[in-house]
Design a protein around this motif. Structure first.
Motif, short mmCIF file in Angstrom:
data_model
loop_
_atom_site.label_atom_id
_atom_site.label_comp_id
_atom_site.label_asym_id
_atom_site.label_seq_id
_atom_site.Cartn_x
_atom_site.Cartn_y
_atom_site.Cartn_z
N PHE A 1 0.82 -1.21 0.00
CA PHE A 1 0.00 0.00 0.00
C PHE A 1 0.86 1.27 0.00
CE2 PHE A 1 -2.58 3.17 2.32
CZ PHE A 1 -3.58 3.30 1.37
N ILE A 2 1.90 1.27 0.81
CA ILE A 2 2.71 2.48 0.97
C ILE A 2 3.46 2.80 -0.33
CG2 ILE A 2 4.64 3.53 2.22
CD1 ILE A 2 2.10 3.27 3.87
N LYS A 3 4.02 1.75 -0.96
CA LYS A 3 4.75 1.96 -2.20
C LYS A 3 3.82 2.36 -3.33
CE LYS A 3 9.10 -0.38 -2.85
NZ LYS A 3 9.77 -1.56 -3.41
N ARG A 4 2.58 1.93 -3.20
CA ARG A 4 1.62 2.14 -4.26
C ARG A 4 1.22 3.62 -4.38
NH1 ARG A 4 -3.52 -1.85 -4.98
NH2 ARG A 4 -2.03 -3.52 -4.70
N ILE A 5 1.25 4.34 -3.26
CA ILE A 5 0.75 5.72 -3.27
C ILE A 5 1.48 6.60 -4.28
CG2 ILE A 5 0.52 7.81 -1.87
CD1 ILE A 5 -0.21 6.00 0.46
N PRO A 6 2.84 6.65 -4.22
CA PRO A 6 3.50 7.52 -5.21
C PRO A 6 3.27 7.05 -6.65
CG PRO A 6 5.11 6.29 -3.91
CD PRO A 6 3.80 6.10 -3.25
N VAL A 7 3.08 5.75 -6.83
CA VAL A 7 2.85 5.27 -8.19
C VAL A 7 1.47 5.73 -8.69
CG1 VAL A 7 2.70 3.25 -9.67
CG2 VAL A 7 4.37 3.31 -7.84
N PHE A 8 0.47 5.64 -7.79
CA PHE A 8 -0.84 6.19 -8.11
C PHE A 8 -0.72 7.66 -8.49
CE2 PHE A 8 -3.81 3.06 -5.94
CZ PHE A 8 -4.48 2.78 -7.12
N ALA A 9 0.05 8.37 -7.66
CA ALA A 9 0.20 9.80 -7.88
C ALA A 9 0.85 10.05 -9.24
CB ALA A 9 1.02 10.43 -6.77
N SER A 10 1.84 9.22 -9.58
CA SER A 10 2.52 9.49 -10.84
C SER A 10 1.69 9.05 -12.04
CB SER A 10 3.91 8.85 -10.86
OG SER A 10 3.81 7.46 -10.71
N LEU A 11 0.61 8.33 -11.79
CA LEU A 11 -0.34 8.06 -12.87
C LEU A 11 -1.16 9.32 -13.16
CD1 LEU A 11 -2.66 4.98 -13.09
CD2 LEU A 11 -3.63 7.23 -13.38
N ALA A 12 -1.57 9.98 -12.08
CA ALA A 12 -2.46 11.13 -12.24
C ALA A 12 -1.74 12.33 -12.85
CB ALA A 12 -3.07 11.50 -10.89
#
Lengths: 573, 273, 259
Positions: B193-204
């Motif tokens: 979950f924690i690693k996923r956040i910046p990746v989500f952000a870099s999608l947006a």
């Protein structure tokens, strides 16, 4: 002399917050019924010129505006865009964003509604415009459900329904496949010839413009450098190349073959004209040797890196995209995959990286079934550069972009840094490493994406339509890069519509049609298998068509692909 | 991934032929009357009316089934929580047996709680069903004009139409961007979950920046099409209220005030179990 | 440029195009489509949502407000959620989710405006809703202590924004052209407030529809706190990237944008 409908006098324009002028002392007059083409490289000011015709420049952008643009009796500075819109119909390059209504019919009605036409009149015009652009029966479709060519014809229909004095098309075919592009050229020409509509078209398609345009205008760094009929315009090839414009293939070939010798009259600019010059070519052929064999690329290893066996794939909606396809890619190959839209090219290469899994059959990459491992694992050995660079840039500097994935994959920092520097150097991005990718040109943004993928040190590189939306120089630059990578030992796969760009780069040609492999050969015989190409709606390069129509056995046998090769076949005196 | 379009029901029906303003009023009723009543019977009746309208308007049973099935976990949770804990609970239906440690003898399922939970479900389902019902049975251009006619500024109504137009486009952008991330070797599905956040952000980030660049193009296209944002324009789809529309509107108004008055004066629709 | 233009310089009146609250209508439409599309992407699975999980658009509304301003921002958020709900109601946060998005965007846009008293309007609205919610909850048998532990994030947001130094801190750094961690903090504070403001606005009609009994409240305490910390954080990360790009690109800035 017919009525003059556009007059541009000493137009200079500079966007706000920029130092350079985008247009500089441009003067141009256009009369009713003319078909005027505008050519020039990216950044030459072509789009700015188009936008100046309906007042978007300067009304929307602001900036510094000198001189005048008059459409009919209206000065564009004194009239707002929504008034000028009645006179100037616009069609843009971006096939998605210019369609704004939920259905085909309401798209065409939209500008008429804005202009407060009565309902009956709107209905009549919508119907007529759809008829003229052969879109009848699609009235209730969502624009997203149309093909690229249909979308662009819809945009033309919407522009046409206003019955404008002037129809302006800004690179209308650059995002289309050959079939779609041909549709657009055909209707535009018909509108011009049969309906007398005045057309201004920006395009890079030299062969088509040579045939259709009455005049071609060359813009370079904001200045109008030439304004001539096509037969004159394409004569000075060095001058054109200097300004980033590619001459028609036959013109280039003739200029090459007859360089230094006295060619009777002017170089031909269309295929028909070239064939008329048969006599002069024949005399040259007889004089020269007919056995000009040009060596193909280096021999590569026998190691198979990608293998598909009886590959079938159907999409969820039931569309059968691949119907039993078997192909081997060997280490060191440079393969071009061509075919019409819907032939299955993208579907195929997406299987190579595991983005899609076969419905039946198998894909093996480095001797392992792609279904056994996931995309992110394959991606480290097979680099895949998809079309639009802007959807692949995630960070705010070129350098961090190149290292973005490596860091997240857990590679030690110093190792990442070394890889990044190497990659930046290979792609010549060292100077811009600290800049934000949005400040670079589209061609440079593509290089950033390629650098980022190269940093993973993949052995195979796949390029999906790398030349779409790029001008001649941009396309060449990217292809030259692929060639360098190939020489450095990478296996290269390129999917493209632009056959004429391939000679000198690809060595193997896969032709696809309707989910099947129609042919697999070296580039030379592939491009000369014109029946196969036409089966999948691809136009063979103009040079090939010339050689074929020429009807000289020896010339046909030597299968020249470039103007230089043709010249060589015809031999110097 | 769900369908990217609002499915258009093209088969005509009594409901789909209603004036857009009447449909919008029905939407208003569905989202206000649910607060007036606390009776499961009234709420259920209203849901059944909405369901009847949906079926009569040829909204596929498949669509409705999906709406209901996807929400089953949530619905069970609501029923269970209210059944166990709602303060209305009096009559015990079942209890946790004494021998269960901690919970034994302390936790029971109550009839009144369950009924309350049921009422809550209908309250949520009714407006959730009516919104797509109205939108699916109405041509987008008609909906836009209907909004303009009830004094929603044309520009805002237009945002609805053009926003809708670009949803599929944004979807394809999202899928190419996530694909590009996977092609860089990033496996979001394998990340914590924690690693996923910046990746989500870099999608947006590329999604939004790219969309804003496209918005400039859209702006230019709109202006070239003589769009000025003014409601002073022709609407080719102009319509008027017919007798049936007035009838439907009048009954709706009667229902609305009737429901409030009877609730306040006669306590109709109060909580029952 | 040393070269002289041959033509005569023209006076440009400028403007043109339709705007909503200072933002070009095309921007509003594009953000609307983004919000609608993000409604399908679940970011976490929590009790509060109706079916498929908490949609990712929750993280984006503060940024929508920041970029489009206090009028166009909420319009894009509300219309976007309504479109999302109409396409796939089962992925939504229930019928009232548009209230949340609209309030988030509005609150962020207002508390970051140049006008020094603009923050007061959303603050008063949220505070009022906070009080309403208190009475809703206590009337249903929720103890004041339980209410407070649950609504704590909102109270915190209200207090933070009421402090002039805090407002001064983030407004200064938002207008500062530098990027970096200071800008990150300067974004996080108003985003946090926007996030809890939206939550508070959603709670009132949601509680009227479905009042959770007291026993559920303790479970919700950590979830709410975690969500209201994480979503503004995702929003901030996105905003940092977007602002970095926007400031360097030629994309015209909407009149009431706060970046």
């Amino acid at each position: 002399m017919s009525k003059q409908i556009l007059s541009i006098e000493d137009l200079s324009y500079r966007y706000p917050k920029t130092a350079e002028f985008s247009l500089h002392d441009v003067s141009l007059r256009i009369s009713e019924g003319e078909f005027v083409a505008v050519m020039g490289s990216t950044g030459a000011g072509k789009t700015t010129l188009c936008l100046a015709l309906n007042g978007i420049v300067p009304h929307f952008y602001g900036g510094d505006f000198f001189g005048s643009v008059r459409v009919g009796a209206m000065d564009t500075v004194d009239h707002p865009t929504h008034e000028l819109a009645r006179q100037v119909g616009m069609v843009f390059q971006d096939i998605d964003m210019q369609l704004t209504a939920p259905t085909v019919a309401s798209e065409v009605a939209f500008p008429l509604e804005n202009l407060c036409f009565p309902v009956d009149e709107i209905n009549r015009r919508v119907s007529a415009a759809l008829e003229a652009l052969r879109l009848k029966g699609l009235e209730e479709k969502h624009p997203h459900q149309l093909s690229g060519g249909q979308k662009q014809r819809l945009a033309i229909a919407a522009a046409l329904a206003i019955r404008p004095t002037l129809l302006v098309l800004d690179e209308p075919t650059s995002q289309l496949d050959p079939v779609g592009a041909e549709e657009v050229f055909r209707v535009t020409r018909r509108l011009n010839q049969d309906h007398g509509i005045t057309v201004i078209m920006v395009s890079h398609a030299s062969e088509e413009l040579a045939e259709y345009a009455d005049r071609i205008v060359l813009l370079s760094r904001g200045r109008l450098e030439a304004d001539k009929p096509p037969s004159d315009f394409f004569q000075d090839i060095d001058f054109l190349l200097e300004h980033g414009v590619r001459p028609p293939a036959v013109t280039a070939a003739f200029s090459c073959a007859f360089r230094g010798s006295s060619f009777p009259g002017r170089y031909p600019v269309t295929l028909a004209e070239a064939l008329e010059q048969r006599a002069s070519v024949l005399s040259k052929l007889e004089a020269g040797s007919t056995s000009a064999s040009i060596a193909d690329g280096p021999v590569h290893s026998d190691e198979i890196v990608i293998r598909t066996r009886d590959l079938h794939f159907s999409y969820e909606d039931g569309t059968e995209a691949l119907r039993g396809l078997s192909v081997d890619i060997r280490r060191g190959d440079y393969v071009a995959i061509v075919g019409q839209n819907g032939a299955g090219k993208s579907t195929l290469i997406r299987h190579f990286v595991g983005l899609l899994n076969p419905s039946s059959g198998a894909v093996e990459v480095f001797d392992r079934n792609t279904q056994d491992y996931d995309v992110s694992t394959i991606a480290q050995r097979v680099g895949y550069v998809s079309q639009n660079p802007d959807n692949q840039i995630f960070t705010d500097s070129v350098r961090s972009e190149v290292g973005y994935a490596l860091l997240r994959l857990g590679m030690p920092k110093d190792q990442v840094a070394a890889r990044v520097e190497q990659s930046l150097e290979e792609l010549d991005l060292g100077d811009v490493a600290g800049m934000h990718p949005v400040t670079l040109s589209k061609a440079d943004r593509s290089r950033v994406v390629i650098a980022a993928i190269l940093a993973m040190k993949p052995e195979i590189l796949i390029f999906d339509e790398p030349t779409t939306g790029q001008d001649y120089q941009g396309s060449k630059a990217i292809l030259e890069l692929t060639r360098e990578l190939w020489r450095a030992g990478k296996t290269i796969i390129v999917v493209t519509h632009h056959l004429y760009l391939l000679p000198g780069f690809a060595e193997r040609l896969l032709v696809m049609g309707k989910g099947r492999l129609l042919s697999d050969s070296n580039l030379r015989s592939g491009l000369y298998a014109t029946a196969t190409l036409e089966e999948t709606y691809l136009n063979p390069p103009q040079l090939v068509r010339f050689v074929e129509s020429f009807g000289d056995e020896a010339l046909e046998k030597s299968q020249p692909l470039t103007p230089d090769e043709l010249a060589l076949t015809m031999a110097a005196d | 991934m769900p369908s990217m379009y609002i499915e258009r029901i093209s088969r005509p029906s009594l409901f789909s032929r209603l004036d857009v303003r009447v449909k919008l009023f029905i939407m208003f009723l569905a989202s206000t009357l649910i607060f007036v009543w606390e009776s499961v019977i009234y709420q259920c009746a209203m849901f059944l009316v909405a369901l009847g309208l949906a079926l009569s308007a040829h909204i596929g049973p498949r669509y409705i089934r999906r709406l209901v099935i996807t929400m089953i976990p949530f619905m069970l949770l609501v029923l269970l929580i209210h059944g166990l804990f709602n303060p209305q609970g009096q009559r015990v239906i079942a209890s946790v047996p004494e021998w269960v440690p901690l919970l034994g003898g302390r936790v029971s399922l109550y009839w009144e709680g369950l009924v309350f939970g049921g009422m809550v479900l209908f309250r949520i389902l009714t407006p959730l069903l009516v919104l797509p019902l109205v939108v699916m049975t109405t041509d987008v251009n008609d909906l836009m004009l209907g909004l303009v006619k009830i004094r929603v500024p044309y520009k805002v109504a237009y945002v609805f139409s053009v926003g809708l137009r670009f949803v599929p486009f944004i979807f394809s952008e999202i899928s190419t961007i996530t694909e590009a991330q996977r092609l860089r070797g990033l496996a979001i599905e394998k990340m914590g979950f924690i690693k996923r956040i910046p990746v989500f952000a870099s999608l947006a980030v590329p999604l939004i920046l790219g969309a804003l660049v496209k918005a400039q193009t859209l702006e230019i296209a709109l202006q070239s099409k003589a769009f000025s944002g003014s409601a002073q324009r022709t609407f080719t789809n102009d319509f008027r209220m017919r007798r049936i529309d007035y009838l439907a509107l009048a009954s709706g108004v009667v229902l609305f005030f009737g429901a409030i008055l009877t609730r306040v004066l006669l306590n109709w629709g109060a909580f029952v179990s | 440029m040393s070269t002289v233009q041959r033509g005569t310089r023209r006076q440009i009146t400028g403007g043109g195009g339709a705007k909503i609250g200072g933002a070009p209508i095309s921007y509003v439409a594009v953000f609307t489509a983004i919000v609608a599309a993000l409604a399908f992407i679940p970011a976490s699975i929590v009790i509060g949502s109706a079916g498929g999980g908490w949609p990712l658009h929750d993280a984006i509304h503060p940024l929508v407000g920041l970029v489009l301003g206090p009028i166009a921002g909420p319009i894009a958020s509300i219309v976007g959620i309504l479109i999302g709900n109409a396409i796939a109601p089962y992925t939504s946060l229930g019928p009232w989710s548009f209230v949340m998005g609209g309030m988030s965007a509005f609150a962020v846009a207002m508390v970051t405006q140049k006008n020094r008293s603009a923050w007061l309007l959303p603050w008063v609205i949220v505070a009022a809703l906070h009080v309403v919610y208190y009475f809703q909850a206590t009337n249903f048998g929720i103890s004041p202590g339980m209410w407070f532990s649950n609504a704590f994030a909102v109270t915190l947001g209200l207090i933070l924004i009421a402090i002039p130094t805090v407002r001064k801190f983030y407004t200064t750094h938002l207008r500062d052209q530098s990027l970096g961690w200071r800008l990150g903090v300067a974004l996080y504070i108003p985003f946090f407030f926007g996030s809890v403001a939206g939550m508070q606005a959603l709670w009132v009609p949601s509680f009227a529809t479905n009042p959770w009994p007291a026993e559920v409240w303790p479970v919700l305490v950590p979830i709410i706190l975690l969500e209201r910390t994480i979503f503004p954080l995702i929003g901030t990360l996105i905003a940092l990237g977007v602002i970095a790009g926007l400031r360097r690109s030629s994309i015209a800035k909407p009149d009431m944008a706060s970046y």
